[in-house]
Design a protein around this motif. Structure first.
Motif, mmCIF file in Angstrom:
data_model
loop_
_atom_site.group_PDB
_atom_site.id
_atom_site.type_symbol
_atom_site.label_atom_id
_atom_site.label_comp_id
_atom_site.label_asym_id
_atom_site.label_seq_id
_atom_site.Cartn_x
_atom_site.Cartn_y
_atom_site.Cartn_z
ATOM 1 N N ARG A 78 -4.938 11.917 17.178
ATOM 2 C CA ARG A 78 -3.828 12.234 16.280
ATOM 3 C C ARG A 78 -2.807 11.091 16.278
ATOM 4 O O ARG A 78 -2.226 10.765 15.234
ATOM 5 N N PHE A 79 -2.586 10.491 17.437
ATOM 6 C CA PHE A 79 -1.688 9.341 17.517
ATOM 7 C C PHE A 79 -2.202 8.209 16.633
ATOM 8 O O PHE A 79 -1.447 7.618 15.850
ATOM 9 N N THR A 80 -3.493 7.903 16.744
ATOM 10 C CA THR A 80 -4.079 6.839 15.938
ATOM 11 C C THR A 80 -3.999 7.149 14.457
ATOM 12 O O THR A 80 -3.656 6.283 13.635
ATOM 13 N N ALA A 81 -4.303 8.389 14.093
ATOM 14 C CA ALA A 81 -4.256 8.779 12.684
ATOM 15 C C ALA A 81 -2.838 8.660 12.129
ATOM 16 O O ALA A 81 -2.644 8.185 11.004
ATOM 17 N N ARG A 82 -1.850 9.070 12.911
ATOM 18 C CA ARG A 82 -0.454 8.970 12.445
ATOM 19 C C ARG A 82 -0.048 7.521 12.232
ATOM 20 O O ARG A 82 0.628 7.176 11.266
ATOM 21 N N ARG A 83 -0.426 6.669 13.152
ATOM 22 C CA ARG A 83 -0.032 5.270 13.050
ATOM 23 C C ARG A 83 -0.690 4.604 11.842
ATOM 24 O O ARG A 83 -0.063 3.845 11.114
ATOM 25 N N LEU A 84 -1.977 4.869 11.626
ATOM 26 C CA LEU A 84 -2.661 4.275 10.486
ATOM 27 C C LEU A 84 -2.133 4.842 9.174
ATOM 28 O O LEU A 84 -1.997 4.106 8.185
ATOM 29 N N LEU A 85 -1.815 6.128 9.166
ATOM 30 C CA LEU A 85 -1.253 6.745 7.970
ATOM 31 C C LEU A 85 0.107 6.156 7.645
ATOM 32 O O LEU A 85 0.499 6.063 6.482
ATOM 33 N N GLY A 109 9.368 -0.881 3.698
ATOM 34 C CA GLY A 109 9.192 -1.409 2.353
ATOM 35 C C GLY A 109 9.958 -2.699 2.136
ATOM 36 O O GLY A 109 9.473 -3.631 1.477
ATOM 37 N N ILE A 110 11.179 -2.764 2.679
ATOM 38 C CA ILE A 110 11.953 -4.013 2.580
ATOM 39 C C ILE A 110 11.167 -5.159 3.188
ATOM 40 O O ILE A 110 11.081 -6.254 2.625
ATOM 41 N N SER A 111 10.573 -4.897 4.322
ATOM 42 C CA SER A 111 9.919 -5.978 5.059
ATOM 43 C C SER A 111 8.622 -6.426 4.411
ATOM 44 O O SER A 111 8.308 -7.611 4.409
ATOM 45 N N ILE A 112 7.841 -5.524 3.848
ATOM 46 C CA ILE A 112 6.549 -5.954 3.299
ATOM 47 C C ILE A 112 6.666 -6.451 1.861
ATOM 48 O O ILE A 112 5.766 -7.141 1.366
ATOM 49 N N ALA A 117 15.051 -6.637 -2.581
ATOM 50 C CA ALA A 117 14.244 -6.184 -1.444
ATOM 51 C C ALA A 117 14.618 -4.763 -1.048
ATOM 52 O O ALA A 117 13.744 -3.947 -0.719
ATOM 53 N N TYR A 118 15.911 -4.459 -1.073
ATOM 54 C CA TYR A 118 16.343 -3.097 -0.748
ATOM 55 C C TYR A 118 15.768 -2.100 -1.751
ATOM 56 O O TYR A 118 15.293 -1.019 -1.367
ATOM 57 N N LEU A 119 15.806 -2.442 -3.037
ATOM 58 C CA LEU A 119 15.251 -1.560 -4.068
ATOM 59 C C LEU A 119 13.755 -1.363 -3.859
ATOM 60 O O LEU A 119 13.241 -0.241 -3.977
ATOM 61 N N ALA A 120 13.054 -2.441 -3.534
ATOM 62 C CA ALA A 120 11.617 -2.331 -3.266
ATOM 63 C C ALA A 120 11.355 -1.402 -2.080
ATOM 64 O O ALA A 120 10.406 -0.606 -2.097
ATOM 65 N N GLY A 121 12.213 -1.497 -1.052
ATOM 66 C CA GLY A 121 12.065 -0.611 0.102
ATOM 67 C C GLY A 121 12.268 0.848 -0.268
ATOM 68 O O GLY A 121 11.544 1.732 0.204
ATOM 69 N N GLN A 122 13.251 1.116 -1.121
ATOM 70 C CA GLN A 122 13.501 2.480 -1.567
ATOM 71 C C GLN A 122 12.337 3.033 -2.381
ATOM 72 O O GLN A 122 11.910 4.175 -2.192
ATOM 73 N N LEU A 123 11.807 2.216 -3.285
ATOM 74 C CA LEU A 123 10.670 2.657 -4.091
ATOM 75 C C LEU A 123 9.444 2.915 -3.226
ATOM 76 O O LEU A 123 8.711 3.889 -3.434
ATOM 77 N N SER A 124 9.227 2.034 -2.249
ATOM 78 C CA SER A 124 8.103 2.211 -1.340
ATOM 79 C C SER A 124 8.234 3.512 -0.559
ATOM 80 O O SER A 124 7.269 4.273 -0.408
ATOM 81 N N TRP A 125 9.453 3.779 -0.060
ATOM 82 C CA TRP A 125 9.663 5.002 0.703
ATOM 83 C C TRP A 125 9.455 6.245 -0.151
ATOM 84 O O TRP A 125 8.730 7.162 0.224
ATOM 85 N N ARG A 126 10.061 6.272 -1.314
ATOM 86 C CA ARG A 126 10.075 7.488 -2.126
ATOM 87 C C ARG A 126 8.736 7.789 -2.780
ATOM 88 O O ARG A 126 8.366 8.952 -2.947
ATOM 89 N N GLU A 135 5.452 6.015 0.914
ATOM 90 C CA GLU A 135 5.504 6.393 2.322
ATOM 91 C C GLU A 135 5.786 7.876 2.527
ATOM 92 O O GLU A 135 5.085 8.555 3.278
ATOM 93 N N GLU A 136 6.819 8.380 1.882
ATOM 94 C CA GLU A 136 7.155 9.797 2.061
ATOM 95 C C GLU A 136 6.017 10.715 1.624
ATOM 96 O O GLU A 136 5.657 11.646 2.361
ATOM 97 N N PRO A 137 5.389 10.486 0.457
ATOM 98 C CA PRO A 137 4.264 11.357 0.080
ATOM 99 C C PRO A 137 3.090 11.295 1.055
ATOM 100 O O PRO A 137 2.505 12.334 1.391
ATOM 101 N N THR A 138 2.739 10.089 1.528
ATOM 102 C CA THR A 138 1.602 10.015 2.448
ATOM 103 C C THR A 138 1.941 10.610 3.810
ATOM 104 O O THR A 138 1.065 11.164 4.487
ATOM 105 N N LEU A 139 3.213 10.513 4.221
ATOM 106 C CA LEU A 139 3.592 11.084 5.511
ATOM 107 C C LEU A 139 3.519 12.604 5.508
ATOM 108 O O LEU A 139 3.421 13.224 6.571
ATOM 109 N N ARG A 140 3.563 13.206 4.336
ATOM 110 C CA ARG A 140 3.422 14.668 4.280
ATOM 111 C C ARG A 140 2.044 15.108 4.763
ATOM 112 O O ARG A 140 1.855 16.252 5.165
ATOM 113 N N LEU A 141 1.087 14.191 4.712
ATOM 114 C CA LEU A 141 -0.258 14.513 5.188
ATOM 115 C C LEU A 141 -0.283 14.771 6.689
ATOM 116 O O LEU A 141 -1.267 15.284 7.219
#
Length: 367
Positions: A67-74, A284-287, A315-324, A327-333
């Motif tokens: 589960r740890f590995t799956a969370r990190r990869l997700l 998202g900002i970083s990538i 970059a901040y806007l890109a981070g927000q778009l990435s999160w919303r 990232e947030e939808p996939t983390l619901r998994l």
């Protein structure tokens, strides 16, 4: 929420440093070279330390290897695969100086797509992409810390299993000592990554950043015995300043960055805790930040201050778009990864642990 605030500020600080690294050949930071200090490098040390602390916390809440590995990869892969795909399939064909047929048929195009998506086979160059920029050595240099982050995850998993099987938590100090010794031997700094590489990883820089990561693990494992006092953090910072130009910097900086960042996060003002998703976009900002900066430079910007004024909000806007939207939808998994019996944990963390992809730009010989 203090961790989220500090991670976002750290990511933006490194984007700021990149404005000079990408445009000025003899500069890798906003500060003059004679200072031998980079705010982004200090911030990156702090980010690795917070990551070690938070990932160790994630393991302690649910010590299941799969589960740890799956969370990190997700957490790390969906946003990464998106930015790599956009780079290869959208940015690449639009900006490459190569004929389209040559771009699509060259093996490096597909090596970049597959290798970078797999993290540990990270690539930097795309055929003809950003070749006319002052820094043509990487399409998205920020991604180079992701393999280091994955190695950190592996250390949490490995030593978590060892401790679960009866080893003392003091074994983390042995790991820390071994890394400090290796860091001394390899001698990497923010100005030099060292001369040894494994795959695409500069070994010297990898060890340097794993030192604060493991310090974060140690601080979490012994958090019930360690006083996290802002006055102590400030005192360490004051001691480090005059010693930052000496060989002692190698040993003091990870301690100052780790203890200082984690202490600040734990003592973050409650009145700033309502920012919510607005401070959850550091990954998202970083990538995306480096790629955005390369595109702005390609448009003709050559002044670092102008680049900063344009790239920081972008970059901040890109981070927000990435999160919303990613990232947030996939983390619901993660709801499918709950243990049979929930493990109660101390509420010391109030934000999602985020992977790191926010370095000082990779060396000009990166390939």
């Amino acid at each position: 929420m203090g961790f989220a605030w500090l991670r976002t500020m750290g990511a933006l600080l490194i984007v700021l440093d990149h404005c000079w690294a990408l445009l000025v050949s003899h500069r890798s930071t906003i500060l003059p070279p004679s200072w031998h200090v980079a705010p982004g490098y200090v911030g990156l040390m702090a980010l690795f330390a917070m990551s070690g602390y938070q990932i160790q916390h994630s393991w302690s809440r649910d010590p299941s290897w799969w589960r740890f590995t799956a969370r990190r990869l997700l957490r790390i892969l969906p946003p990464l695969v998106l930015v790599v795909s956009v780079t290869v399939f959208v940015v690449g064909p639009l900006v490459t100086t190569w004929p389209q047929a040559d771009y699509w048929t060259h093996v490096q195009t597909w090596r970049y797509l597959v290798g970078t998506s797999l993290v540990m086979l990270l690539q930097h160059r795309l055929p003809g992409v950003f070749d006319g920029n002052p820094y043509p050595y990487s399409a998205n240099g920020s991604l180079w810390t992701l393999p280091m982050e994955l190695l950190g995850y592996g250390l949490v998993l490995l030593f978590g299993v060892l401790i679960a099987r009866g080893a003392s938590r003091l074994v983390l100090f042995l790991l820390l000592g071994a890394l400090v010794y290796a860091d001394t031997a390899l001698g990497a700094t923010f100005e030099s990554q060292g001369n040894v590489s494994v795959l695409s990883l500069p070994l010297g820089s990898t060890v340097s950043f794993l030192v604060p990561f493991v310090l974060g693990m140690v601080l979490h494992a012994h958090r019930d015995r360690i006083p996290f006092l802002p006055s102590v953090a400030l005192g360490l910072f004051v001691v480090w300043l005059p010693l930052s130009q000496t060989p002692w910097n190698r040993y003091l900086l990870p301690v100052v960055a780790a203890y200082g960042a984690i202490t600040m996060a734990r003592h973050w003002p409650r009145r700033l805790g309502d920012a919510g998703a607005f401070v959850l976009g550091s990954y998202g900002i970083s990538i995306w930040g480096f790629l955005v900066q390369q595109l702005i430079i390609m448009a003709g910007v050559r002044d670092p201050w102008v680049l900063a004024a344009l790239s920081l909000p972008a970059a901040y806007l890109a981070g927000q778009l990435s999160w919303r939207f990613v990232e947030e939808p996939t983390l619901r998994l993660r709801r499918h990864l709950k243990p049979a019996r929930a493990v109660r944990a101390q509420p010391v963390l109030s934000s999602v642990a985020e992977p790191l992809a926010v370095p000082i730009a990779p060396g000009r010989d990166a390939a």
